[in-house]
Design an enzyme around this catalytic site. Structure first.
Site, PDB file in Angstrom:
ATOM      1  N   LYS A 271      82.707 137.219 -53.828  1.00 40.87           N
ATOM      2  CA  LYS A 271      83.350 136.963 -55.119  1.00 40.87           C
ATOM      3  C   LYS A 271      82.279 136.572 -56.129  1.00 40.87           C
ATOM      4  O   LYS A 271      81.519 135.627 -55.909  1.00 40.87           O
ATOM      5  CB  LYS A 271      84.389 135.851 -55.011  1.00 40.87           C
ATOM      6  CG  LYS A 271      85.098 135.594 -56.340  1.00 40.87           C
ATOM      7  CD  LYS A 271      85.854 134.283 -56.339  1.00 40.87           C
ATOM      8  CE  LYS A 271      86.334 133.982 -57.756  1.00 40.87           C
ATOM      9  NZ  LYS A 271      86.793 132.592 -57.900  1.00 40.87           N
TER      10      LYS A 271
ATOM     11  N   GLY B 122      90.552 124.975 -63.224  1.00 38.09           N
ATOM     12  CA  GLY B 122      90.923 123.581 -63.012  1.00 38.09           C
ATOM     13  C   GLY B 122      91.805 122.971 -64.078  1.00 38.09           C
ATOM     14  O   GLY B 122      92.114 121.782 -64.023  1.00 38.09           O
TER      15      GLY B 122
ATOM     16  N   ALA C 215      92.140 131.164 -61.240  1.00 41.81           N
ATOM     17  CA  ALA C 215      91.826 130.050 -62.138  1.00 41.81           C
ATOM     18  C   ALA C 215      92.990 129.673 -63.055  1.00 41.81           C
ATOM     19  O   ALA C 215      93.644 130.534 -63.642  1.00 41.81           O
ATOM     20  CB  ALA C 215      90.596 130.349 -62.993  1.00 41.81           C
ATOM     21  N   GLY C 216      93.224 128.367 -63.153  1.00 44.07           N
ATOM     22  CA  GLY C 216      94.176 127.824 -64.111  1.00 44.07           C
ATOM     23  C   GLY C 216      95.601 127.669 -63.633  1.00 44.07           C
ATOM     24  O   GLY C 216      96.426 127.060 -64.315  1.00 44.07           O
TER      25      GLY C 216
ATOM     26  N   ASN D 167      92.974 126.978 -55.820  1.00 44.52           N
ATOM     27  CA  ASN D 167      92.182 125.896 -55.247  1.00 44.52           C
ATOM     28  C   ASN D 167      92.648 124.545 -55.794  1.00 44.52           C
ATOM     29  O   ASN D 167      93.283 123.761 -55.111  1.00 44.52           O
ATOM     30  CB  ASN D 167      90.697 126.120 -55.509  1.00 44.52           C
ATOM     31  CG  ASN D 167      89.793 125.179 -54.723  1.00 44.52           C
ATOM     32  OD1 ASN D 167      88.587 125.337 -54.687  1.00 44.52           O
ATOM     33  ND2 ASN D 167      90.343 124.172 -54.060  1.00 44.52           N
TER      34      ASN D 167
END
Length: 261
Positions: free
Chosen positions: A104, A165, A191-192, A213
């Site tokens: 990635k 995040g 993401a987000g 994550n």
């Protein structure tokens, strides 16, 4: 429909994934918690930040003590890289360390927004593909740049839902939808994402998968949240495959109107 769902496998660069949820391994309180969250999520693939892997102190625990790379696909990433040179060096190291070719790529623009530097990202993608890597690429939600990455040979396009995040969720459904409609490789939102319902929305749009994550690791109960995301991704995918009803500006009675007394 049942048979179709059973065969609904996500294919990325020759890898078959039963789960469309990819889980990051950072920010957990311990490797034990990380392993439990991965198990609860049902994920077949996890991301690993190569620059944060302990390779010097043999006495300290490492992720592979808790998560078996023979059972779970490890996806090395370039988290923390802010230019092409850093990203290329990191992924070449990953290949030397573990023979990984499926990777990635993320090349960040600045420390405040952690937005992708798309000039450096495109440059890195071209080089990595020429070197034989299978590259899943973190990028902005710009449809034109996403297409450029695909033309460069990216194995998967990974547009952000919102800043890394942030937990703000999917901010631009239109752009994500445009990327999905034009792409001939998997589109995985990265993401987000803040909560399970965000993942469901992404899957309902037609995304091939989501990478989570912070939303799991930073929750009050990571194991339970991992399970919630597992269900959310399945629900959103099934909803997409089922096909939603048409939207109407006026009411339409759900009960039959013929033969009313």
């Amino acid at each position: 429909m049942v048979d179709k769902l059973k065969k609904d496998i996500l294919k990325v660069a020759g890898k078959n994934l039963k789960s469309r949820l990819i889980v990051g391994t950072g920010k957990y309180k311990s490797f034990s918690e990380t392993a439990k969250a991965i198990q609860a999520s049902g994920a077949d693939m996890v991301t690993v930040a190569v620059r944060r892997v302990n390779i010097l102190n043999k006495k300290k625990p490492i992720l592979t003590d808790y998560v078996n790379p023979k059972k779970i696909i490890f996806l090395p990433n370039t988290a923390g890289c802010f230019n092409s040179e850093e990203a290329l060096r990191t992924l070449r190291l990953a290949r030397e360390m573990g023979g990984w070719k499926l990777v990635k790529l993320e090349v960040l623009g600045d420390k405040k927004t952690l937005y992708p530097n798309m000039i450096e990202t495109i440059k890195s993608t071209k080089i990595l593909v020429k070197e034989g890597f299978k590259v899943m690429v973190y990028c902005t939600d710009d449809p034109l740049l996403a297409k450029k990455l695909e033309d460069c040979g990216a194995s998967a396009i990974m547009p952000l839902a919102s800043p890394i995040g942030s937990g703000l969720g999917l901010l631009n459904k239109v752009n994500i939808s445009l990327i999905i409609k034009q792409a001939k490789v998997p589109v995985i939102v990265d993401a987000g994402i803040g909560t399970a319902s965000d993942a469901t929305v992404a899957m309902e749009l037609g995304c091939d998968g989501v990478l989570i994550n912070s939303a799991i690791a930073n929750s009050k109960k990571p194991i339970l949240m991992a399970r919630a995301f597992k269900d959310a991704v399945v629900s959103g995918r099934n909803s997409y495959l089922a096909g939603r009803m048409d939207k109407n500006y006026f009411a339409k009675a759900s009960s039959p109107t013929k033969g009313l007394i």
